[in-house]
Write a protein that holds these residues in place. Structure first.
Motif, short mmCIF file in Angstrom:
data_model
loop_
_atom_site.label_atom_id
_atom_site.label_comp_id
_atom_site.label_asym_id
_atom_site.label_seq_id
_atom_site.Cartn_x
_atom_site.Cartn_y
_atom_site.Cartn_z
N HIS A 15 35.70 83.53 3.20
CA HIS A 15 36.42 82.87 4.30
C HIS A 15 37.88 82.71 3.89
O HIS A 15 38.17 82.15 2.81
N LEU A 16 38.79 83.14 4.76
CA LEU A 16 40.21 83.07 4.42
C LEU A 16 40.63 81.66 3.98
O LEU A 16 41.17 81.48 2.88
N LYS A 79 48.21 86.93 2.51
CA LYS A 79 48.82 87.81 1.49
C LYS A 79 48.31 87.40 0.10
O LYS A 79 47.85 88.24 -0.68
N GLU A 80 48.34 86.11 -0.19
CA GLU A 80 47.96 85.65 -1.53
C GLU A 80 46.47 85.90 -1.80
O GLU A 80 46.08 86.28 -2.91
N VAL A 81 45.65 85.65 -0.78
CA VAL A 81 44.20 85.83 -0.96
C VAL A 81 43.90 87.30 -1.29
O VAL A 81 43.11 87.61 -2.19
N LEU A 95 37.30 90.30 4.83
CA LEU A 95 37.77 88.91 4.88
C LEU A 95 37.43 88.35 6.26
O LEU A 95 37.67 89.01 7.28
N ARG A 96 36.87 87.15 6.29
CA ARG A 96 36.52 86.58 7.60
C ARG A 96 37.37 85.35 7.87
O ARG A 96 37.71 84.60 6.96
N THR A 97 37.71 85.16 9.12
CA THR A 97 38.46 83.96 9.48
C THR A 97 38.26 83.62 10.95
O THR A 97 37.97 84.50 11.76
N THR A 98 38.37 82.34 11.25
CA THR A 98 38.17 81.85 12.62
C THR A 98 39.51 81.85 13.36
O THR A 98 40.41 81.09 12.98
#
Ligand code: 6MZ
Length: 361
Positions: A15-16, A79-81, A95-98
């Motif tokens: 999760h991001l 970017k950092e992740v 990568l998953r994000t809401t």
């Protein structure tokens, strides 16, 4: 530990907003503290605390979302992740994000995802493959990549996005996310995730959006069985998602069904232990699934929140379950079968593993 770091790895459950560096969260909190929006000393220990129950984790996410909700910050954390996963030799990251709407910041679900894409494109310490369609275009993005990929053998990471539906959302908001994912398919979005506090919301209310996604050919992964809820677990398995996450609180019947259906499981050891979803790592269902040759993928879940990395998860599995370097390599390579990206990416990844195997010998 070194071989776990150097081995190419595939991350399918990250999760991001759970993967942000502590140093970045502290910096963002300090900035907001200076603006008087929060009291820094109140949140500092919350960010640095390591052991949290599952419900405390969701309170932390509410705080993280306060810190990250503007376009510039979303771009920065993305970017950092990606840089952090690449530094850990993750070669393919889903990568998953809401997607979040925030009227006070002029943010729509679409502009949120665009900010994430900007973050992916701004990575320059490693070559990023975001979408083959994009790479074939003579876009500014592929030009930027050529500058990095200057024949010096720089590292490469494939990044694809899953858009998450949060269990707190309405059925309409979930449908909006699915439609957005469909519109963004050429830009690296490859699937849909259902996540969020498992004690909140009714899975069935998202059924129309998930069913629509599937009919349009978007693969789906569901957080399944993070809390005991046999009816929901069975209904989720009957839905036949392409993968599920966690599978912690399964009873005998649910295990039987899962194994019959052979649905791949994204396993997040540290997350499950820290949140006490599983009592201790040595009794984790990883062992049973691994021994019965059930498809599984080791993942981090929230590398920032749980202070872990994918190499650390591989090391933990290796030391807890007595698996050697070669077993772990095979486990990593097997994940190729379960990615949501296209066959071309699968072929590229197979080549990466073939090369890495010669180095392993
Ligand atoms: C369920 C989780 C989760 O989407 O804002 N999330 N959902 N179980 C978990 N296990 C601990 N960890 C994270 O990332 C944060 C969001 O991901 C989901 C929650 O909805 C959380 O708010 P994004 O980038």
């Amino acid at each position: 530990m070194e071989w776990c770091v150097s081995m190419p790895k595939i991350e399918l459950h990250a999760h991001l907003n759970g993967s942000i560096r502590d140093s970045t969260l502290l910096e963002l909190a300090r900035d907001l503290g200076e603006k008087g929006a929060i009291v820094f000393s109140d949140v500092e220990h919350v960010i640095l605390k390591n052991d949290r129950s599952l419900s405390e984790v969701f309170k932390l996410f509410d705080l993280i979302h306060i810190l990250t909700t503007d376009h510039k910050t979303v771009t920065r954390i993305t970017k950092e992740v990606i840089e952090d996963f690449a530094a850990d030799n993750v070669v393919y990251l889903e990568l998953r994000t809401t997607p979040k709407r925030n009227d006070s910041k002029g943010m729509s679900k679409r502009s949120y995802v665009e900010a994430v894409l900007d973050g992916i494109r701004s990575v320059n310490v490693v070559e990023v493959d975001l979408s083959h369609k994009l790479n074939m275009d003579t876009s500014a993005y592929s030009h930027a990549m050529n500058d990095v990929c200057d024949g010096t053998g720089s590292k490469k990471i494939y990044v694809r996005l899953l858009l998450s539906i949060d269990r707190r959302e309405t059925a309409e908001a979930a449908m909006e996310t699915v439609k957005l994912a469909l519109e963004m398919r050429d830009f690296g979005v490859v699937g849909i995730d259902l996540s969020g506090n498992p004690s909140v919301g009714e899975w069935l209310s998202f059924f129309p959006a998930l069913e629509f996604a599937r009919k349009q050919g978007l693969p789906i992964t569901l957080h399944c069985g993070e809390v005991p809820n046999p009816d929901e677990i069975r209904a989720m398995l009957d839905f036949l998602p392409r993968r599920i996450g966690h599978a912690c609180c399964f009873g005998d019947d649910e295990w039987k069904l899962l194994k019959e259906l052979k649905i791949p499981v994204e396993i997040c050891l540290t997350s499950n232990i820290r949140t006490e979803t599983i009592a201790s790592v040595d009794v984790h269902h990883f062992a049973d699934l691994y021994e019965s040759n059930h498809p599984l993928i080791l993942c981090t879940d929230d590398a920032g929140v749980f202070s872990t990395s994918l190499s650390a998860e591989y090391m933990l599995a290796s030391s807890t379950f007595g698996l050697g370097k070669r077993d772990m390599f095979q486990l990593a390579e097997k994940a190729i079968e379960f990615i949501f990206a296209c066959d071309k990416v699968k072929r590229d990844l197979k080549m990466i593993y073939t090369t890495a195997l010669t180095e392993l010998n």
